[in-house]
Design a protein around this motif. Structure first.
Motif, PDB file in Angstrom:
ATOM      1  N   GLY A   5       1.205   3.553  -3.536  1.00  0.00           N
ATOM      2  CA  GLY A   5      -0.212   3.325  -3.760  1.00  0.00           C
ATOM      3  C   GLY A   5      -0.408   2.765  -5.151  1.00  0.00           C
ATOM      4  N   VAL A   6      -1.433   1.949  -5.313  1.00  0.00           N
ATOM      5  CA  VAL A   6      -1.712   1.309  -6.602  1.00  0.00           C
ATOM      6  C   VAL A   6      -3.103   1.717  -7.079  1.00  0.00           C
ATOM      7  N   ILE A   7      -3.155   2.249  -8.292  1.00  0.00           N
ATOM      8  CA  ILE A   7      -4.432   2.629  -8.907  1.00  0.00           C
ATOM      9  C   ILE A   7      -4.734   1.653 -10.038  1.00  0.00           C
ATOM     10  N   GLY A   8      -5.851   0.951  -9.917  1.00  0.00           N
ATOM     11  CA  GLY A   8      -6.244  -0.054 -10.892  1.00  0.00           C
ATOM     12  C   GLY A   8      -5.910  -1.441 -10.376  1.00  0.00           C
ATOM     13  N   LEU A   9      -6.943  -2.216 -10.032  1.00  0.00           N
ATOM     14  CA  LEU A   9      -6.720  -3.522  -9.429  1.00  0.00           C
ATOM     15  C   LEU A   9      -7.164  -4.656 -10.347  1.00  0.00           C
TER      16      LEU A   9
END
Length: 282
Positions: A5-9
């Protein structure tokens, strides 16, 4: 290792998410902007909280701006660590100070979660699998997350144990910004001497193979154990002193100062690795 999962786009996080979506490794994304993923090809909609993302991902990549935001997404009932479980790994790609990294690591350690510090470069090409990762962590942890890192980075360099990735990124930035200062001082000379700076830039680009990089001496053999190596460095020092003296004389004729050049000249022995003047370990 499972999905990520990626936090901050932002620029980095968006690129990471797109690359991981292409390799079917992306489970979820989170950003404070609910519509942040709407234009990102293959990326699912933003989930409601960091905790919801962490519930779906074994590797949580944090690509926020600073340490404060990192702690915010990790902490609290809606934070990543509220869903901590064995085997979860947090990969921090934000550049923070070592002191802040220690504070972040204290949180993940308390939750029983591994933390990989991951300095990154190549942001403008992040969507094209163009990031370079400087990672710090144990061999086992890095091996576990390597498939995910390879999913978005063209190069993953394991710099050492915990903290080494962030320290390496900080050291890299010293080189980058130090070179910017060197370029500024060179451009000051050019403007005063009537030199076309754009032409000089082309010359530097064309001769980059012969100029050598800022670490070209740092990666050579120890001169204390080789007379030949010591001679090479002494020869380099002689050329450097001659050329720096010429630069200082030219600058003096225009009434300008070149602090970086003057510092380099004063510490000539240390610059070429023949003397330690900054208290570093032998």
């Amino acid at each position: 290792m499972g999905r990520a999962g990626v936090i901050g786009l932002g620029q980095i996080g968006a690129g990471v998410a797109i690359c991981l979506a292409r390799t079917n490794q992306l489970a979820a994304v989170y950003d404070i902007r609910a519509d942040a993923a709407d234009t990102l090809e293959g990326v699912p909609p933003v989930v409601a909280s960091p905790a919801e993302l962490a519930a779906q991902a074994d590797v949580v990549i944090i690509a926020v701006v600073n340490a404060k935001q990192t702690i915010e997404v990790l902490s609290g009932p809606d934070g990543v660590l509220s869903c901590a479980r064995p085997g979860m790994v947090v990969v921090l790609v934000a550049t923070v100070s070592i002191e802040d990294l220690d504070a972040i690591r204290a949180l993940t350690d308390e939750a029983g979660v591994e933390l990989v510090d991951c300095g990154v470069t190549g942001g403008p090409k992040s969507r094209e699998h163009g990031l370079v990762c400087l990672v710090g962590g144990t061999d086992e942890t890095i091996a576990n997350v390597r498939p995910v890192l390879d999913g978005f980075a063209k190069l993953v360099a394991h710099m050492g144990g915990p903290g080494a990735g962030m320290a390496a990124k900080i050291a890299r930035n010293v080189i980058v910004f130090g070179c910017l200062r060197a370029g500024y001082e060179a451009s000051v000379l050019c403007r005063n001497a009537g030199v076309d700076v754009r032409q000089l830039a082309q010359v530097i680009d064309a001769s980059s193979d012969s100029v050598g990089g800022p670490l070209m001496l740092a990666v050579r053999d120890d001169p204390s154990s080789s007379e030949q190596e010591a001679a090479v460095r002494e020869y380099t020092r002689g050329l450097m002193v001659k050329d720096l003296d010429a630069a200082i004389d030219l600058a003096r004729s225009y009434g300008i100062a070149l602090p970086l050049v003057e510092l380099t000249r004063r510490t000539d022995q240390a610059v070429v690795g023949l003397e330690n003047v900054m208290g570093e370990k032998a």
